[in-house]
Enzyme design. Structure first.
Site, PDB file in Angstrom:
ATOM      1  N   PHE A  75      -3.613 -54.714 -15.223  1.00 23.83           N
ATOM      2  CA  PHE A  75      -3.204 -55.527 -16.068  1.00 23.83           C
ATOM      3  C   PHE A  75      -1.893 -55.881 -15.765  1.00 23.83           C
ATOM      4  O   PHE A  75      -0.858 -56.518 -17.249  1.00 23.83           O
ATOM      5  CB  PHE A  75      -3.866 -56.107 -17.232  1.00 23.83           C
ATOM      6  CG  PHE A  75      -3.891 -57.499 -17.853  1.00 23.83           C
ATOM      7  CD1 PHE A  75      -4.552 -58.453 -16.721  1.00 23.83           C
ATOM      8  CD2 PHE A  75      -3.227 -58.614 -18.950  1.00 23.83           C
ATOM      9  CE1 PHE A  75      -4.293 -59.633 -16.756  1.00 23.83           C
ATOM     10  CE2 PHE A  75      -3.445 -59.753 -18.800  1.00 23.83           C
ATOM     11  CZ  PHE A  75      -3.407 -60.597 -17.910  1.00 23.83           C
ATOM     12  N   THR A 102      -4.622 -50.824 -10.562  1.00 18.97           N
ATOM     13  CA  THR A 102      -3.377 -50.085 -11.034  1.00 18.97           C
ATOM     14  C   THR A 102      -2.480 -49.339 -10.305  1.00 18.97           C
ATOM     15  O   THR A 102      -1.574 -49.550  -8.888  1.00 18.97           O
ATOM     16  CB  THR A 102      -3.572 -48.589 -11.542  1.00 18.97           C
ATOM     17  OG1 THR A 102      -4.679 -48.112 -10.613  1.00 18.97           O
ATOM     18  CG2 THR A 102      -5.449 -49.296 -12.069  1.00 18.97           C
ATOM     19  N   LYS A 115      -2.431 -49.932  -2.761  1.00 17.60           N
ATOM     20  CA  LYS A 115      -2.554 -49.412  -1.456  1.00 17.60           C
ATOM     21  C   LYS A 115      -2.802 -47.613  -0.624  1.00 17.60           C
ATOM     22  O   LYS A 115      -2.905 -46.605  -0.340  1.00 17.60           O
ATOM     23  CB  LYS A 115      -1.114 -49.103  -0.333  1.00 17.60           C
ATOM     24  CG  LYS A 115       0.453 -48.839  -0.235  1.00 17.60           C
ATOM     25  CD  LYS A 115       1.496 -49.801  -0.808  1.00 17.60           C
ATOM     26  CE  LYS A 115       2.122 -50.309  -1.650  1.00 17.60           C
ATOM     27  NZ  LYS A 115       2.349 -50.775  -2.054  1.00 17.60           N
ATOM     28  N   VAL A 143      -0.676 -54.425   1.849  1.00 17.57           N
ATOM     29  CA  VAL A 143       0.437 -54.631   2.925  1.00 17.57           C
ATOM     30  C   VAL A 143       0.510 -56.125   3.299  1.00 17.57           C
ATOM     31  O   VAL A 143      -0.473 -56.818   3.440  1.00 17.57           O
ATOM     32  CB  VAL A 143      -0.659 -54.162   4.932  1.00 17.57           C
ATOM     33  CG1 VAL A 143       0.882 -53.744   5.674  1.00 17.57           C
ATOM     34  CG2 VAL A 143      -0.406 -52.965   4.334  1.00 17.57           C
ATOM     35  N   GLY A 193      11.203 -58.740  -9.816  1.00 20.23           N
ATOM     36  CA  GLY A 193       9.640 -58.249  -9.692  1.00 20.23           C
ATOM     37  C   GLY A 193       8.763 -57.300  -9.110  1.00 20.23           C
ATOM     38  O   GLY A 193       7.696 -57.302  -8.971  1.00 20.23           O
ATOM     39  N   ASP A 225       6.572 -45.794  -0.100  1.00 20.04           N
ATOM     40  CA  ASP A 225       6.081 -47.643  -0.122  1.00 20.04           C
ATOM     41  C   ASP A 225       5.417 -47.474   0.935  1.00 20.04           C
ATOM     42  O   ASP A 225       4.703 -47.915   1.210  1.00 20.04           O
ATOM     43  CB  ASP A 225       6.735 -48.243  -1.030  1.00 20.04           C
ATOM     44  CG  ASP A 225       6.019 -49.250  -1.109  1.00 20.04           C
ATOM     45  OD1 ASP A 225       4.603 -49.935  -1.332  1.00 20.04           O
ATOM     46  OD2 ASP A 225       6.220 -50.413  -0.005  1.00 20.04           O
ATOM     47  N   LYS A 245       1.885 -47.511   3.195  1.00 15.99           N
ATOM     48  CA  LYS A 245       1.539 -48.994   4.197  1.00 15.99           C
ATOM     49  C   LYS A 245       1.231 -48.345   5.820  1.00 15.99           C
ATOM     50  O   LYS A 245       0.378 -48.833   6.500  1.00 15.99           O
ATOM     51  CB  LYS A 245       2.549 -50.210   4.151  1.00 15.99           C
ATOM     52  CG  LYS A 245       2.882 -50.217   2.597  1.00 15.99           C
ATOM     53  CD  LYS A 245       4.202 -51.505   2.568  1.00 15.99           C
ATOM     54  CE  LYS A 245       3.566 -52.158   1.041  1.00 15.99           C
ATOM     55  NZ  LYS A 245       5.283 -52.512   1.205  1.00 15.99           N
TER      56      LYS A 245
HETATM   57  N1  LIG Z   1       4.215 -55.460  -7.783  1.00 14.80           N
HETATM   58  C1  LIG Z   1       4.018 -55.710  -6.003  1.00 14.80           C
HETATM   59  O1  LIG Z   1       5.209 -57.018  -5.324  1.00 14.80           O
HETATM   60  C2  LIG Z   1       2.759 -55.492  -5.903  1.00 14.80           C
HETATM   61  C3  LIG Z   1       2.632 -56.128  -4.307  1.00 14.80           C
HETATM   62  C4  LIG Z   1       1.481 -55.624  -3.801  1.00 14.80           C
HETATM   63  C5  LIG Z   1       0.981 -54.192  -4.129  1.00 14.80           C
HETATM   64  N2  LIG Z   1       1.239 -53.900  -5.345  1.00 14.80           N
HETATM   65  C6  LIG Z   1       0.390 -53.210  -5.762  1.00 14.80           C
HETATM   66  O2  LIG Z   1      -0.387 -53.587  -6.473  1.00 14.80           O
HETATM   67  C7  LIG Z   1      -0.540 -52.742  -7.731  1.00 14.80           C
HETATM   68  C8  LIG Z   1      -0.483 -52.658  -9.123  1.00 14.80           C
HETATM   69  O3  LIG Z   1       1.345 -53.262  -9.645  1.00 14.80           O
HETATM   70  P1  LIG Z   1       1.967 -54.146 -10.419  1.00 14.80           P
HETATM   71  O4  LIG Z   1       3.169 -54.654  -9.730  1.00 14.80           O
HETATM   72  O5  LIG Z   1       1.296 -54.427 -11.333  1.00 14.80           O
HETATM   73  O6  LIG Z   1       1.858 -52.249 -11.595  1.00 14.80           O
HETATM   74  P2  LIG Z   1       2.603 -52.805 -13.313  1.00 14.80           P
HETATM   75  O7  LIG Z   1       3.384 -53.699 -13.328  1.00 14.80           O
HETATM   76  O8  LIG Z   1       3.244 -50.867 -12.696  1.00 14.80           O
HETATM   77  O9  LIG Z   1       1.175 -52.863 -14.232  1.00 14.80           O
HETATM   78  C9  LIG Z   1       0.247 -51.906 -13.908  1.00 14.80           C
HETATM   79  C10 LIG Z   1      -1.137 -51.574 -14.391  1.00 14.80           C
HETATM   80  O10 LIG Z   1      -2.063 -50.343 -14.100  1.00 14.80           O
HETATM   81  C11 LIG Z   1      -3.045 -49.811 -15.487  1.00 14.80           C
HETATM   82  N3  LIG Z   1      -3.155 -48.860 -15.103  1.00 14.80           N
HETATM   83  C12 LIG Z   1      -2.412 -47.659 -14.573  1.00 14.80           C
HETATM   84  N4  LIG Z   1      -3.136 -46.627 -14.460  1.00 14.80           N
HETATM   85  C13 LIG Z   1      -4.764 -46.709 -15.333  1.00 14.80           C
HETATM   86  C14 LIG Z   1      -5.782 -46.523 -15.728  1.00 14.80           C
HETATM   87  N5  LIG Z   1      -5.760 -44.993 -14.853  1.00 14.80           N
HETATM   88  N6  LIG Z   1      -6.833 -46.969 -15.983  1.00 14.80           N
HETATM   89  C15 LIG Z   1      -6.214 -48.336 -16.434  1.00 14.80           C
HETATM   90  N7  LIG Z   1      -5.024 -48.774 -16.316  1.00 14.80           N
HETATM   91  C16 LIG Z   1      -3.933 -48.003 -15.319  1.00 14.80           C
HETATM   92  C17 LIG Z   1      -1.177 -50.317 -16.642  1.00 14.80           C
HETATM   93  O11 LIG Z   1      -1.281 -49.992 -17.825  1.00 14.80           O
HETATM   94  P3  LIG Z   1      -0.257 -50.010 -18.382  1.00 14.80           P
HETATM   95  O12 LIG Z   1       0.454 -50.825 -18.563  1.00 14.80           O
HETATM   96  O13 LIG Z   1      -0.884 -50.038 -20.055  1.00 14.80           O
HETATM   97  O14 LIG Z   1       0.209 -48.153 -18.237  1.00 14.80           O
HETATM   98  C18 LIG Z   1      -0.608 -51.624 -15.894  1.00 14.80           C
HETATM   99  O15 LIG Z   1      -1.559 -52.684 -16.201  1.00 14.80           O
HETATM  100  C19 LIG Z   1       0.122 -51.148  -7.698  1.00 14.80           C
HETATM  101  O16 LIG Z   1      -0.664 -50.375  -6.271  1.00 14.80           O
HETATM  102  C20 LIG Z   1       1.236 -51.804  -6.563  1.00 14.80           C
HETATM  103  O17 LIG Z   1       1.694 -51.447  -5.403  1.00 14.80           O
HETATM  104  C21 LIG Z   1       2.275 -54.551  -5.835  1.00 14.80           C
END
Ligand SMILES: NC(=O)c1ccc[n+]([C@@H]2O[C@H](COP(=O)([O-])OP(=O)(O)OC[C@H]3O[C@@H](n4cnc5c(N)ncnc54)[C@H](OP(=O)(O)O)[C@@H]3O)[C@@H](O)[C@H]2O)c1
Length: 346
Positions: free
Chosen positions: A11, A98, A127, A154, A208, A222, A226
């Protein structure tokens, strides 16, 4: 109207953006897609978990600050860990968002396995598992007759996997080239305009879009993840990011960028793959592309992917300046696709 319960594993930026979108599109999902989605569980690593099988109130969830705890919304027995959470939440669909682990896929692989074991469909924006463990997870999904969707891994919600699967029947993908990492594209375009790498990075952070560890973006990991996901899914390959020769943009200087501009070219971080007989050659690195190339013309956070196919020639998908909302949309579109696949009216 068909009811779908949803558990969010992760989250952070993506999980929250998805929750906001679900709140906004609630009426549309019901009216146009015959879907009523309820979030029954949310898990984080350090900020607690919340399960309420009757449904968590999204506005309340979103009102909790990112550094606050979800624990006060929890209405179930204590879950030991995230795997326990997935079992306890007993949702129809588990959404994995996550943190990325490009080396092994990380805990996310186990989360997805546990979700299938618990009888859930899986949607992921992460990914890592597609880059590192796709074949095994696909086999598990098939064996458990559950949907496994990952469009957001991707180019966010832009159709890549779904485009090939749904609209190019009988066609083989024989190669691709892509600018797939928004952060490095933004950094390179800001540096072309005169910013230093650090200034450009501060700008990207402000939007962000930087991963928890920006080294993954800058060093090309990254993009390699992909590329591995695309090879594994679209070309039936079995590569992991570690197998892909990868050079990032850390050593790219403003002078080098200027020199290419003078020559009518643009330096971009390109992921490339081509089938050669039984082998698939894959690599990631900076390339000087002619200005006329669709990949060279991308500015800001834009992404593009040119697919080479045997029967349909080349197709280029361009995503203009995506933000986190487009990643959230990927999860929403996958959720609707799950609804369709399990027989909810389209
Ligand atoms: N941001 C982007 O633009 C984007 C685009 C495409 C794909 N993604 C992918 O989407 C995913 C999430 O990205 P994000 O930007 O949302 O990351 P983020 O802001 O760092 O959030 C990660 C979340 O995962 C939780 N988490 C980590 N390890 C966990 C576990 N073992 N069990 C349960 N919860 C866990 C974290 O909890 P805590 O905060 O408590 O540690 C946090 O709520 C990543 O894999 C990323 O590569 C991101």
């Amino acid at each position: 109207v068909r009811h779908l319960s949803v558990a969010l594993v992760g989250f952070g930026s993506v999980g929250r953006a998805f929750a906001r979108l679900l709140l906004e599109t609630d009426d549309r999902l019901r009216a146009r897609h015959g879907l009523e989605c309820t979030v029954t569980g949310v898990a984080t690593r350090r900020h607690g978990v919340a399960i309420d099988r009757l449904g968590l109130d999204l506005a309340t969830l979103l009102s909790i600050e990112p550094d606050g705890s979800l624990a006060e919304l929890h209405c179930c027995p204590h879950a030991e860990d995230t795997v326990g959470f997935i079992r306890e939440a007993a949702a129809d669909v588990v959404i994995e968002a996550t943190v990325l682990d490009v080396e092994t896929g990380g805990a996310a692989v186990e989360h997805i396995r546990s979700a299938f074991a618990a009888g859930a469909h899986v949607v992921t924006a992460n990914k890592g598992p597609i880059a590192c463990a796709y074949r095994d997870l696909r086999a598990l999904a098939t064996a458990s007759r559950r949907q496994f969707r990952f469009e957001g891994t991707v180019m966010d919600g832009a159709p890549v996997f779904n485009l090939v699967a749904e609209t190019l029947p009988g066609c083989e993908v024989v190669g691709f080239s892509g600018v797939l990492n928004s952060t490095t594209n933004l950094l390179l375009t800001r540096m072309e305009q005169g910013a230093s790498l650090d200034e450009a990075l501060a700008d990207a952070r402000g939007r962000g879009i930087v991963e928890a560890n920006p080294d993954h973006d800058i060093d090309g990991h990254d993009a390699a993840a992909k590329a591995a996901a695309l090879v594994n899914v679209l070309m039936d390959g079995t590569v992991t990011p570690r197998d892909i020769p990868t050079i990032g943009i850390r050593r790219v200087t403003r002078d080098a960028l200027d020199a290419e501009v003078q020559r009518g070219r643009r330096l971009r971080l390109v992921a490339r793959a081509a089938r050669r007989g039984d082998e698939i050659a894959v690599r990631v690195g900076p390339e000087a592309l002619p200005e006329a190339d669709a990949l060279a013309r991308l500015g800001g956070t834009s992404n593009a992917l040119t697919l080479r196919t045997d029967l349909m020639g080349e197709l280029t998908i361009v995503e203009h300046d995506p933000g986190i909302e487009q990643t959230a949309y990927a999860l929403l579109s996958d959720l609707i696709a799950v609804g369709r696949a399990i027989g909810v009216r389209a």
